[in-house]
Enzyme design. Structure first.
Site, PDB file in Angstrom:
ATOM      1  N   GLY A   6       0.767  -1.226   0.000  1.00 14.09           N
ATOM      2  CA  GLY A   6       0.000   0.000   0.000  1.00 14.09           C
ATOM      3  C   GLY A   6       0.799   1.278   0.000  1.00 14.09           C
ATOM      4  O   GLY A   6       0.224   2.358   0.126  1.00 14.09           O
TER       5      GLY A   6
ATOM      6  N   GLU B  50      -6.572  -3.173  -3.450  1.00 13.39           N
ATOM      7  CA  GLU B  50      -5.699  -4.347  -3.540  1.00 13.39           C
ATOM      8  C   GLU B  50      -6.181  -5.453  -2.607  1.00 13.39           C
ATOM      9  O   GLU B  50      -6.293  -6.620  -3.008  1.00 13.39           O
ATOM     10  CB  GLU B  50      -4.258  -3.957  -3.186  1.00 13.39           C
ATOM     11  CG  GLU B  50      -3.569  -3.144  -4.254  1.00 13.39           C
ATOM     12  CD  GLU B  50      -2.197  -2.663  -3.831  1.00 13.39           C
ATOM     13  OE1 GLU B  50      -1.374  -2.381  -4.722  1.00 13.39           O
ATOM     14  OE2 GLU B  50      -1.929  -2.552  -2.617  1.00 13.39           O
TER      15      GLU B  50
END
Length: 274
Positions: free
Chosen positions: A139, A147
């Site tokens: 991230g 994601e």
């Protein structure tokens, strides 16, 4: 009254939670394959090498989760090239960010969403940190929420990275572990995150963009980055505590999610699987 005295009396639940962050051990995983690579490859070359190896998991007819970041971009490019050459067909991609969407679209990869394809055959993505148990920090590119949603919906999740991403424990790189928070009263959560990990030597910072303004995710949220001086003692407990805060949307600890991790380094390409 000071914020710390409000949040941390000696008998507070938050202090008890911090004391509960003890070291846990998971069964070790072992490399199953290694391929030699030429010496002195640049980091981008290593990423591309890992990406090409990961795409070997892809078969025609699959629904694919398409990751975000510099390594994932090599994966998307390779899939696009195989589609263009006819070596792959009937692929549907579910992108994890706007920029991945734009890249895939430019390469002619058919795209869809989790709403249309709630079960994904395979996701391929990069990672910011990989520990010996295949747990991840992801991230730093700002796409952690999408994601995690896409990769949690995938039957298999293959991670590609270069050897600089390997750590003995998550948070061990000293770089950011992101937490996505709503814009409303973001500083309130920054303070709570700072205090939660006070004993871990952690610093919580609002992520800024290139213009010095708060970075805004694809989901219109902010990111508070956590910088640890030492690895997180219990990532599972830490993830649960972070998620329990109202206003926290998602965190960058991806635990027990990876099916396999492909690492390219000076000694070759290593595939480690659970």
């Amino acid at each position: 009254m000071a914020a710390s005295s409000l949040i941390h009396p000696s008998s507070s639940p938050l202090l008890l939670r911090r004391r509960a962050l003890l070291v846990r051990r998971r069964p070790a995983v072992a490399p199953i394959r290694a391929l030699s690579v030429p010496a002195a490859l640049a980091q981008d070359d290593l990423k591309k090498l890992a990406a090409v190896r990961a795409v070997e998991y892809v078969s025609s007819g699959m629904v694919l989760g398409l990751g975000t970041g510099s390594t994932a971009a090599f994966v998307v490019a390779e899939i696009g090239a195989l589609l263009s050459s006819g070596k792959l067909s009937d692929i549907v991609g579910v992108p994890t960010s706007k920029r991945t969407y734009e890249q895939a679209l430019s390469l002619g990869i058919p795209l869809s969403t989790l709403d249309a394809h709630p079960r994904i055959d395979l996701a391929i993505d990069g990672a910011d940190e990989v520990d010996p148990d295949l747990n991840l920090v992801k991230g730093r590119g700002g796409a952690l929420l999408r994601e995690k949603m896409v990769e949690a919906a995938s039957d298999k999740f293959v991670v590609v990275a270069d050897e600089t991403k390997l750590v003995t424990g998550l948070g061990g790189s000293g770089l950011a572990m992101p937490v996505e928070v709503v814009q409303f009263c973001w500083k309130y959560n920054q303070i709570r995150l700072q205090e939660l990990f006070e004993g871990e030597g952690c610093e919580a910072k609002l992520r800024l963009d290139g213009n010095g303004k708060p970075y805004v995710t694809d989901n219109s949220n902010y990111i508070v980055d956590l910088y640890f001086k030492t690895p997180i003692k219990d990532a599972t407990a830490a993830g649960k505590e972070i998620s329990s805060f109202e206003g926290v949307v998602e965190h960058g600890l991806f635990l027990d999610m990876a099916t396999a991790v492909i690492i390219a380094g000076k000694d070759g390409v290593t595939v480690t699987a659970k």
